[in-house]
Design a protein around this motif. Structure first.
Motif, short mmCIF file in Angstrom:
data_model
loop_
_atom_site.label_atom_id
_atom_site.label_comp_id
_atom_site.label_asym_id
_atom_site.label_seq_id
_atom_site.Cartn_x
_atom_site.Cartn_y
_atom_site.Cartn_z
N ASP A 129 57.67 36.76 36.45
CA ASP A 129 56.27 36.47 36.79
C ASP A 129 56.10 36.22 38.29
OD1 ASP A 129 55.40 36.82 34.20
OD2 ASP A 129 55.46 34.68 33.69
N GLN A 167 56.10 39.62 39.87
CA GLN A 167 54.83 40.29 39.61
C GLN A 167 53.70 39.67 40.45
OE1 GLN A 167 54.48 43.13 37.73
NE2 GLN A 167 52.48 43.13 38.74
N LEU A 168 53.76 38.34 40.64
CA LEU A 168 52.76 37.68 41.49
C LEU A 168 52.86 38.19 42.92
CD1 LEU A 168 50.58 35.56 42.03
CD2 LEU A 168 52.41 33.85 42.27
N LYS A 207 38.15 46.83 42.18
CA LYS A 207 39.62 46.72 42.26
C LYS A 207 40.02 45.44 42.98
CE LYS A 207 43.68 49.24 43.87
NZ LYS A 207 44.17 50.43 44.56
N ASP A 212 51.33 41.59 42.96
CA ASP A 212 49.87 41.48 42.85
C ASP A 212 49.25 41.00 44.16
OD1 ASP A 212 49.98 42.35 40.23
OD2 ASP A 212 49.80 40.34 39.35
N VAL A 247 41.32 37.93 40.64
CA VAL A 247 41.43 37.19 39.38
C VAL A 247 42.88 37.21 38.88
CG1 VAL A 247 40.72 37.15 36.96
CG2 VAL A 247 39.02 37.52 38.74
N THR A 248 43.52 38.38 38.94
CA THR A 248 44.90 38.51 38.49
C THR A 248 45.83 37.59 39.28
OG1 THR A 248 44.53 40.80 37.83
CG2 THR A 248 46.81 40.14 38.16
N VAL A 249 45.67 37.57 40.59
CA VAL A 249 46.52 36.73 41.44
C VAL A 249 46.26 35.25 41.14
CG1 VAL A 249 46.89 35.97 43.83
CG2 VAL A 249 46.89 38.42 43.27
N ALA A 300 39.21 42.38 40.69
CA ALA A 300 40.15 42.29 39.57
C ALA A 300 41.50 41.74 40.05
CB ALA A 300 40.33 43.65 38.93
N LEU A 301 41.94 42.18 41.20
CA LEU A 301 43.22 41.68 41.72
C LEU A 301 43.12 40.23 42.15
CD1 LEU A 301 44.54 44.83 43.59
CD2 LEU A 301 45.65 43.63 41.70
N GLU A 357 45.13 33.86 38.34
CA GLU A 357 45.65 33.50 37.01
C GLU A 357 47.17 33.50 37.00
OE1 GLU A 357 43.99 32.36 34.35
OE2 GLU A 357 42.25 32.37 35.67
N ARG A 358 47.80 34.48 37.65
CA ARG A 358 49.26 34.53 37.65
C ARG A 358 49.83 33.37 38.48
NH1 ARG A 358 52.15 38.41 35.55
NH2 ARG A 358 50.55 40.00 35.80
#
Length: 177
Positions: free
Chosen positions: A96, A99-100, A138, A103, A144-146, A141-142, A148-149
């Motif tokens: 994770d 992946q962070l 895009k 991201d 939010v992804t960053v 979305a990234l 949350e991760r």
């Protein structure tokens, strides 16, 4: 006495006689044949005792020892399973984190692309509204992804830290049990 004399106290004397009762064979008391404080005489049966044969006792001890060995084996399996679960959680946390980082890099790239798209869109010459919206989506979305991760990695790191897990020596853990 109740109707005529009421002494302030009574004086009496008690003789306490105690005797130790011993059985010549090992066993369990099944039944008492006398009541509490009942006078008894020498040779009078006091209780019924269930005798345990040595073979039966040995068989029970063997069964108990087998159960203990089984419990120790199960504990060893549990220790191994806990170790594997902890290692799996650590590896997931590392994955994770990787992946962070990916991201975050993608977010930086998406923000740069969005900034270029925004400049081109504002000049109304070189980019369509659809391309502008795609770049913005895009980037959002990234973000939010960053976010949350980042929360996920932080929480998982805290959770793993609370376990204070040390890889045990299986033989020492089983011997302690």
């Amino acid at each position: 006495w109740q109707n005529y004399v009421h002494p302030p106290s009574l004086v009496g004397e008690v003789e306490a006689v105690r005797a130790t009762v011993i059985s010549t064979v090992a066993g369990t008391v099944l039944e008492l044949k006398v009541d509490e404080l009942q006078p008894v005489t020498n040779g009078q049966p006091l209780a019924v005792v269930s005798v345990i044969e040595p073979e039966t006792m040995q068989a029970e001890l063997t069964a108990i020892e087998s159960d203990l060995q089984l419990t120790k084996a199960r504990m060893a399996v549990d220790v191994d399973r806990n170790t594997q679960n902890f290692d799996q959680m650590r590896l997931q946390l590392m994955s994770d984190r990787v992946q962070l980082a990916i991201d975050q890099t993608n977010l930086n790239l998406a923000e740069s692309e969005f900034n270029r798209a925004e400049q081109l869109f504002n000049s109304k010459t070189l980019i369509s509204e659809a391309a502008y919206e795609a770049a913005k989506a895009k980037r959002d979305a990234l973000r939010v992804t960053v976010a949350e991760r980042t929360t996920l990695v932080s929480e998982m790191g805290k959770k793993l830290a609370t376990y204070n897990f040390q890889l045990p020596d299986n033989n020492a853990a089983i011997a302690a049990a």
